[in-house]
Design an enzyme around this catalytic site. Structure first.
Site, PDB file in Angstrom:
ATOM      1  N   SER A 526       0.848  -1.190   0.000  1.00  0.00           N
ATOM      2  CA  SER A 526       0.000   0.000   0.000  1.00  0.00           C
ATOM      3  C   SER A 526       0.888   1.245   0.000  1.00  0.00           C
ATOM      4  O   SER A 526       1.719   1.400  -0.895  1.00  0.00           O
ATOM      5  CB  SER A 526      -0.966  -0.046   1.186  1.00  0.00           C
ATOM      6  OG  SER A 526      -2.030   0.856   1.005  1.00  0.00           O
ATOM      7  N   HIS A 639      -7.386  -5.715  -1.381  1.00  0.00           N
ATOM      8  CA  HIS A 639      -6.232  -4.994  -0.848  1.00  0.00           C
ATOM      9  C   HIS A 639      -5.659  -5.692   0.385  1.00  0.00           C
ATOM     10  O   HIS A 639      -4.471  -5.562   0.676  1.00  0.00           O
ATOM     11  CB  HIS A 639      -6.680  -3.569  -0.493  1.00  0.00           C
ATOM     12  CG  HIS A 639      -5.565  -2.606  -0.255  1.00  0.00           C
ATOM     13  ND1 HIS A 639      -4.682  -2.229  -1.242  1.00  0.00           N
ATOM     14  CD2 HIS A 639      -5.192  -1.920   0.859  1.00  0.00           C
ATOM     15  CE1 HIS A 639      -3.826  -1.353  -0.759  1.00  0.00           C
ATOM     16  NE2 HIS A 639      -4.105  -1.157   0.518  1.00  0.00           N
TER      17      HIS A 639
END
Length: 670
Positions: A526, A639
């Site tokens: 991320s 994610h």
């Protein structure tokens, strides 16, 4: 002698979570999640233990489903919980005396947020519903299912918030609140409208319900979240907060006249980077007060970890006398449990170099809490109201820790050239020999507004076990060190944070002469992936890099991510469409010609936070220039792959990471 930690230990570690102490303080219910690697799934069960530490914990629910969110009835004789045994999470109640669990809901989209009424007669829950209202699966006819299957699968988008990572396309579904009799019966829908209502809590009298919702006119484009109160039988809700911030997790005081909650009011200076605080507000109206306003720390647990699977968002909890509130605080890598008086006096109840993740408090003041440190995965503990007489209840990982050697780690502080203090940690291999030379891997956390700290991290322990010194730290932009520290990277991604990370690497090399400066690796996911990409465009000191769920083109990310548009202007110091040069200047893609570090790119195909097109751009740009790069795509993952993805995918991710580092950081030394 204990063996080194292995990749497959991901399936041997047991993930404890959600400790709930009974109203009388004698028993604790908690969740234990196990990985079924051959079955490519997780299984969760509810366990019971005596709060005084006597006897052995026992498994309370059986089967191969995921049973989570235990909630004690007010009389302590029943447990409500969620279970996906029929596909979606539904609400069940099971008597402590035994018998069969009673299923209370069978809603099409499942339920969340269970909460008992004070008299034990009803339970609250929330569920997503469409314009047709709640659909009970048991009431769907064959004709209903046939019509549903024949509906067009074309998506028509009119709302800005139309997708969410981990959930997919939102469509016309909205989350609302329901009440259901504890013995089973008809659902009573309490809220409705074109907004989402969640996090319900009962008032002690049973006459009111508090919840969180954004009902502002401009809710499509803002991140407001208000606290509301609603008559328990339904009706017109009343707003407690002023639509001036993002608040949540409400909890009524014992008298029922005051609400405690967490969150932040919007600041023109810090925007969404304003740190969360603990608030109290009278339910009849009046200005909310930030009772941790004098504490320059984030309320809540912001530690990054890959073993938080069974953890849940933590509400504040009132002391029984109504004069103070228990909460968690992120403190420079540690997460203590503190008690905050209504005039702002703060007392640490559970401290030390560890993280507290969840907790609950019984009527007699006994506290059950979930905690971890660098060398020990999460386990359940209890203590007295003042933190004394601490006892470990769960032993979910005792056998595994006897078998596997975890590194205890070393914490140190780095002072930068401009005077900032950074917290950092080194994990050395369990069989570390100072006379040898070791490669080092720098791990960078996501966010950037999270932190690394004193919690167990399987990935880092694995790298250490495979012969790497592991370095991790909290550069500016991280939580845990105050408001100015969090905000220091605003408008300067790739600037002050990059310099901080390089300062930490320099300090680690000076601190540990056994680290080979010619064999450095870097990785992150991320924001940590963004920084990994940035680093390899700015320096060649790292000989291998692994970037995960990363971003590389900050300009177009604003239009493709599910949420980046909501904070990009604050983070980058300008509107992307009015000042595109700002975004290009802080995009690693703008400097891609500088990359000479072999780069492994790993990304999930269903990542809506950092869409996979970012990885595609990065890989294409590198290969067009003949750079050393490899692209690994994980189908049907979001994610959060590294934290809660399919177990076999998590294993393969770790295998590929280790393989890449071994290839470039160990080949010349063997």
């Amino acid at each position: 002698m204990p063996r080194p930690i292995e990749i497959e230990d991901l399936a041997r570690i047991k993930y404890a979570g959600e400790p709930r102490i009974s109203p009388d303080g004698t028993r604790v219910a908690y969740v234990v999640t196990e990985v079924d690697l051959p079955g490519k799934r997780y299984q969760s069960a509810i366990w019971l233990a005596n709060a005084d530490g006597t006897g052995q914990p026992r498994r309370f629910t059986a089967g191969e489903s995921k049973d989570t969110a235990p909630r004690w009835s007010p009389d302590g004789e029943r447990l409500a919980f969620l279970s996906d045994r029929d596909g979606k999470n539904q609400l069940y109640v099971l008597a402590l005396a035994g018998g069969e669990a009673v299923q209370l809901t069978d809603l099409k989209h499942g339920v969340a947020d269970p909460a008992w009424s004070p008299d034990g007669g009803r339970l609250l829950c929330s569920s997503k519903i469409g314009p047709e209202g709640p659909v009970r699966l048991s009431e769907q006819s064959e004709e209903d299912r046939k019509r549903e299957a024949e509906r067009s699968d074309v998506k028509v988008i009119r709302a800005l918030k139309y997708k969410l990572d981990g959930e997919g396309f939102l469509g016309d579904l909205r989350r609302h609140l329901f009440a259901v009799p504890a013995e089973g019966g008809a659902l009573h829908q309490l809220t409705e409208g074109d907004w989402d209502d969640s996090q319900p809590a009962w008032a002690p009298s049973g006459g009111l319900i508090a919840f969180a919702s954004n009902r502002t006119d401009d809710r499509e484009r803002n991140t407001v979240m208000d606290i509301w109160v609603l008559p328990a039988e339904g009706g017109e809700p009343r707003r407690v907060t002023q639509s001036d911030g993002a608040y949540g997790q409400p909890a009524f005081s014992p008298s029922g006249g005051t609400l405690a909650f967490t969150g932040h009011e919007f600041s023109t200076e810090y925007g969404p980077n304003t740190i969360d605080r603990l608030w109290v507000a009278p339910i009849e109206g009046g200005q909310p007060q930030a009772v941790t306003g004098a504490l320059d720390r984030e309320v809540g647990n912001t530690v990054a970890s890959d073993v938080h699977y069974s953890a849940a968002p933590q509400r504040p909890v009132w002391a029984s006398d109504g004069r103070s509130v228990y909460t968690l605080v992120s403190e420079r890598g540690d997460v203590p449990l503190v008690r905050v008086s209504l005039d702002g006096e703060i007392t640490t109840v559970v401290g030390g170099e560890r993280e507290v993740v969840n907790f609950s408090v019984a009527g007699n003041g006994t506290i059950a809490f979930l905690a971890s440190d660098l060398a020990h995965p999460l386990e359940v503990f209890t203590c007295d109201a003042d933190g004394g007489d601490e006892r470990q209840l769960s032993v979910a990982n005792a056998a595994w820790l006897d078998e596997a050697a975890a590194s205890a780690g070393e914490r140190f502080t780095v002072t930068t050239a401009d005077g900032a203090e950074l917290d950092a940690w080194l994990l050395r291999p369990p069989d570390f020999d100072a006379s040898k030379r070791y490669p080092m891997v720098l791990e960078i956390h996501g966010g950037p507004h999270g932190m690394y700290g004193s919690g167990f991290f399987h990935e880092m322990q694995l790298l250490a076990a495979r012969g790497y010194v592991v370095l991790f730290s909290n550069p500016r932009g991280s939580t845990g060190a105050g408001q100015e520290f969090v905000a220091a990277a605003m408008g300067d991604w790739g600037g002050v944070d990059y310099r901080d990370l390089m300062a930490v690497v320099d300090a680690a090399l000076e601190r540990e002469p056994a680290i080979d400066p010619a064999r450095l690796g870097v990785t992150g996911g991320s924001y940590g992936g963004y920084m990994t990409n940035w680093i390899v465009t700015q320096t060649e000191r790292f000989k291998a890099a692994v970037t995960m769920r990363s971003t590389v083109n900050r300009h177009n990310l604003v239009g493709t991510s599910d949420l980046v548009w909501s904070y990009a202007e604050s983070e980058f110091g300008g509107n992307v469409y009015e000042q595109p040069e700002l975004y290009h200047a802080r995009s690693p893609l703008s400097y891609i010609r500088n990359v000479n570090t072999p780069l492994l790119i790993m990304h999930s195909e269903n990542d809506y936070r950092c869409p996979i097109e970012q990885a595609e751009q990065l890989f294409t740009a590198l290969r067009l220039q003949g750079k050393e790069a490899e692209f690994v795509r994980f189908p049907n993952e979001s994610h959060g792959l590294s934290r809660g993805g399919r177990p076999d995918h998590r294993v393969e991710r770790l295998e590929r990471m280790l393989g890449w580092f071994d290839r470039y950081l160990k080949a010349d030394s063997e």
